[in-house]
Design a protein around this motif. Structure first.
Motif, short mmCIF file in Angstrom:
data_model
loop_
_atom_site.label_atom_id
_atom_site.label_comp_id
_atom_site.label_asym_id
_atom_site.label_seq_id
_atom_site.Cartn_x
_atom_site.Cartn_y
_atom_site.Cartn_z
N PRO A 350 0.84 -1.21 0.00
CA PRO A 350 0.00 0.00 0.00
C PRO A 350 0.88 1.25 0.00
CG PRO A 350 0.05 -1.01 2.19
CD PRO A 350 0.73 -1.97 1.26
N PRO A 351 0.75 2.12 -1.01
CA PRO A 351 1.61 3.31 -1.06
C PRO A 351 1.54 4.15 0.21
CG PRO A 351 0.48 3.01 -3.15
CD PRO A 351 -0.12 2.02 -2.19
N ILE A 352 0.32 4.30 0.75
CA ILE A 352 0.14 5.00 2.03
C ILE A 352 -0.06 3.92 3.09
CG2 ILE A 352 -1.21 6.69 3.31
CD1 ILE A 352 0.29 7.82 0.88
N PRO A 353 0.99 3.57 3.84
CA PRO A 353 0.93 2.41 4.73
C PRO A 353 0.17 2.64 6.03
CG PRO A 353 3.09 3.43 4.86
CD PRO A 353 2.33 4.18 3.82
N VAL A 354 -0.17 3.89 6.32
CA VAL A 354 -0.92 4.22 7.54
C VAL A 354 -1.92 5.32 7.21
CG1 VAL A 354 -0.79 5.11 9.90
CG2 VAL A 354 1.06 3.69 9.03
N LEU A 355 -3.18 5.11 7.58
CA LEU A 355 -4.18 6.17 7.45
C LEU A 355 -4.21 6.97 8.75
CD1 LEU A 355 -7.21 4.26 5.85
CD2 LEU A 355 -5.53 5.70 4.68
N ILE A 356 -4.17 8.29 8.63
CA ILE A 356 -4.14 9.14 9.82
C ILE A 356 -5.44 9.91 9.92
CG2 ILE A 356 -2.95 11.02 11.00
CD1 ILE A 356 -0.41 10.22 9.47
N ARG A 357 -6.05 9.84 11.08
CA ARG A 357 -7.23 10.63 11.39
C ARG A 357 -6.99 11.34 12.72
NH1 ARG A 357 -7.84 9.43 6.88
NH2 ARG A 357 -9.66 8.53 5.83
N GLU A 358 -7.88 12.25 13.06
CA GLU A 358 -7.77 12.97 14.33
C GLU A 358 -9.17 13.22 14.86
OE1 GLU A 358 -4.66 16.22 15.20
OE2 GLU A 358 -6.52 17.34 14.88
N THR A 359 -9.35 13.00 16.14
CA THR A 359 -10.67 13.23 16.74
C THR A 359 -11.00 14.72 16.69
OG1 THR A 359 -9.58 13.28 18.90
CG2 THR A 359 -10.67 11.24 18.28
N THR A 360 -12.20 15.04 16.22
CA THR A 360 -12.63 16.43 16.15
C THR A 360 -13.50 16.81 17.34
OG1 THR A 360 -14.40 15.66 14.68
CG2 THR A 360 -12.47 16.65 13.64
N LYS A 361 -13.83 15.82 18.16
CA LYS A 361 -14.57 16.06 19.40
C LYS A 361 -14.26 14.90 20.35
CE LYS A 361 -18.39 15.95 16.98
NZ LYS A 361 -19.82 15.97 16.57
N ASN A 362 -14.55 15.07 21.62
CA ASN A 362 -14.35 13.97 22.57
C ASN A 362 -15.17 12.77 22.13
OD1 ASN A 362 -12.72 15.68 24.00
ND2 ASN A 362 -14.11 15.93 25.73
N TYR A 363 -14.57 11.58 22.25
CA TYR A 363 -15.23 10.37 21.75
C TYR A 363 -15.05 9.23 22.75
CZ TYR A 363 -16.37 6.40 18.73
OH TYR A 363 -16.93 5.26 18.19
N GLN A 364 -16.17 8.71 23.23
CA GLN A 364 -16.10 7.56 24.13
C GLN A 364 -16.17 6.28 23.31
OE1 GLN A 364 -18.62 7.61 27.58
NE2 GLN A 364 -18.35 5.43 27.99
N ILE A 365 -15.18 5.43 23.48
CA ILE A 365 -15.13 4.17 22.75
C ILE A 365 -16.28 3.29 23.22
CG2 ILE A 365 -13.74 2.14 22.21
CD1 ILE A 365 -11.27 3.86 22.84
N PRO A 366 -17.11 2.80 22.29
CA PRO A 366 -18.27 1.98 22.67
C PRO A 366 -17.88 0.79 23.55
CG PRO A 366 -18.39 2.57 20.35
CD PRO A 366 -17.04 3.01 20.83
N THR A 368 -16.79 0.70 26.48
CA THR A 368 -15.65 0.91 27.38
C THR A 368 -15.88 2.22 28.15
OG1 THR A 368 -14.25 2.32 25.97
CG2 THR A 368 -14.16 -0.06 25.58
N THR A 369 -15.02 2.47 29.11
CA THR A 369 -15.06 3.74 29.84
C THR A 369 -14.01 4.71 29.30
OG1 THR A 369 -13.53 2.86 31.50
CG2 THR A 369 -15.89 2.62 31.94
N THR A 370 -13.33 4.33 28.22
CA THR A 370 -12.25 5.14 27.67
C THR A 370 -12.78 6.25 26.77
OG1 THR A 370 -10.76 3.23 27.68
CG2 THR A 370 -10.12 5.09 26.31
N THR A 371 -12.35 7.47 27.03
CA THR A 371 -12.71 8.62 26.20
C THR A 371 -11.46 9.20 25.55
OG1 THR A 371 -14.64 9.19 27.55
CG2 THR A 371 -13.71 10.93 26.17
N LEU A 372 -11.51 9.35 24.24
CA LEU A 372 -10.42 10.00 23.51
C LEU A 372 -10.73 11.49 23.42
CD1 LEU A 372 -9.99 7.48 20.54
CD2 LEU A 372 -8.62 7.62 22.62
N GLU A 373 -9.79 12.31 23.82
CA GLU A 373 -10.01 13.75 23.79
C GLU A 373 -9.93 14.27 22.36
OE1 GLU A 373 -7.00 15.34 26.28
OE2 GLU A 373 -7.95 14.70 28.15
#
Length: 478
Positions: A350-366, A368-373
């Protein structure tokens, strides 16, 4: 006196260690599995130095997969979430897309209008530009742009024909990197770029853009060197003005952009000139390294497997025979074995070996109790997923039959172009371009591994795009 400075030094060291400890406690406080980070560099000291990005993240994916939908790591002091679960990949790219719109890329259109290309945008700006240009990549427009792709393929065939000498080997990677960008610019935009390289800013400025973006904006740092933006804007301006004044149509990507141009910038749902130029540049820049990389790896595999190369060549000839020997939209569409080869090449390399995203708002992982800021970088390890033996048995084997009509794959196990709303719009165009080039090359030349080629092929660890250091092939006319 010395005791005073000893105390100050000790306190400073303690304060620094406390600061680093707190920064590196991000994943601990969220009960997310992670690898212990090193001092300052975090976990990424080897990335881009001794290990290619794709291979680097593969080791984390392999070691920590199954422990959690995501695992934690640190790039310097910044926490990064590495996704190891396909269900969560789907959530990020599609189901909960609104929470992961960002790519973490630097964008300041006031300083450099070319940074306003679709890839960098989020929110309303992304929605506006996406709604305008997405229809340009629909089925009918693919047929419209086919003639320019055909011209590009013919030029590449002729250039290689001029270079072929009896018994001499060709370093194919750099040859493709030399010619494909110029052909793309002429075919898609109708301009001659006349730039040897698209120069990004120096490493220090790049560091500021990536990790201290607010300071970078205060300092008015641009993504590319000013002369690059100035040169490209001048070219597109002259070409746009010439076409508009003389009522010229070329049926290329720039034509489609010009049709959406509002010179007075007064109409909703249309492009200003700077927006037009940014999208033209983004389209060109996206394929600058990825297209040569795809063709390089594909020719490598075909050169390394003569039976497969012969089968591919015969497949092309059979398809052409159904259309009077002509390479046309329908004959290329009929070359399904080339689809399999290109898709397998995109899987293994794959020419792009990693897809990069960024959270645009706080997100709680379904579940779980973990929230990504908001602002947390999200890395989807494409290379690792494509090389997971549970998803692709014997993943290091190049096997186009994985993509035959009867083959079955789980969703989100083949994502070289991403998926969902932010998937690469040029996916079908890129595959068609690769098929056209391969068709022209296979019916005119025979490829084999050259004596100068070091085996196994060495990957360029310093390049984010997955590409070999070089590839020497023996090329013979047929």
């Amino acid at each position: 006196m010395f005791q005073y400075w000893d105390i100050v030094g000790t306190l400073a060291c303690l304060a620094l260690n406390l600061y680093l400890f707190r920064k590196h406690a991000y994943w601990t406080s969220r009960s997310v599995p992670f690898r212990q980070p090193g001092f300052l560099y975090g976990n990424t000291k080897a990335m881009g130095r001794t290990e290619q990005v794709g291979k680097f993240f593969q080791s984390f994916y392999t070691d920590l997969k199954g422990l959690n939908p995501l695992v934690g790591m640190y790039h310097y002091l910044r926490p990064i979430a590495l996704i190891t679960d396909l269900g969560f990949v789907k959530r990020i790219l599609e189901v909960d897309f609104e929470c992961f719109q960002g790519r973490g890329s630097y964008c300041d259109e006031k300083v450099d209008s070319l940074s306003g290309r679709l890839y960098n945008l989020v929110g309303d700006r992304w929605n506006k530009i996406h709604n305008i240009i997405a229809p340009m990549f629909g089925g009918n427009n693919l047929k419209t742009m086919f003639s320019m792709l055909l011209t590009s393929g013919k030029h590449l065939r002729d250039q290689l024909g001029d270079k072929v000498e009896a018994g001499k080997e060709i370093e194919i990677k750099n040859w493709l990197k030399q010619y494909i960008p110029d052909l793309m610019a002429k075919s898609y935009l109708g301009v001659d770029i006349q730039l040897k390289t698209i120069s990004r800013q120096e490493k220090f400025k790049g560091f500021l853009m990536n990790y201290m973006s607010k300071l970078a904006r205060i300092l008015r740092i641009s993504e590319f060197k000013p002369e690059v933006s100035k040169h490209f804007l001048k070219l597109i301006s002259a070409e746009t003005e010439s076409r508009s004044k003389n009522n010229i149509r070329k049926d290329d990507f720039l034509d489609m952009l010009i049709q959406q141009l509002d010179p007075n910038e007064s109409k909703e749902g249309q492009l200003s000139f700077n927006e037009l130029a940014a999208q033209a540049f983004g389209f060109y820049y996206a394929g600058l390294e990825t297209c040569p990389a795809l063709l390089t790896w594909t020719l490598y595999e075909l050169s390394n497997a003569q039976v497969m190369q012969k089968k591919a060549r015969q497949h092309v000839k059979t398809a052409l025979a159904k259309f009077n020997g002509e390479i046309c939209f329908d004959s290329i569409s009929a070359m399904t074995y080339l689809d399999q080869i290109v898709n397998e090449s995109l899987r293994k390399y794959p020419p792009i070996p990693v897809l990069i995203r960024e959270t645009t708002k706080n997100y709680q992982i379904p579940n779980t109790t973990t929230t990504l800021e908001a602002g947390t970088p999200i890395y989807i390890p494409v290379y690792a997923i494509h090389h997971d033996p549970e998803l692709y048995p014997t993943p290091e084997k190049f096997n186009p039959e994985r993509f035959s009509m009867n083959a079955k794959r789980e969703p989100y196990t083949w994502i070289p172009f991403g998926e969902g709303p932010r998937a690469c719009l040029g996916k079908q165009l890129s595959i068609m371009q690769a098929k056209i080039v391969l068709a022209y090359l296979l019916i005119n030349f025979r490829f084999s591994i050259g004596k100068k080629c070091s085996m196994p092929l060495q990957v360029d660890v310093t390049s984010f795009v997955l590409t070999p250091k070089n590839l020497w092939l023996k090329v013979e006319r047929i």
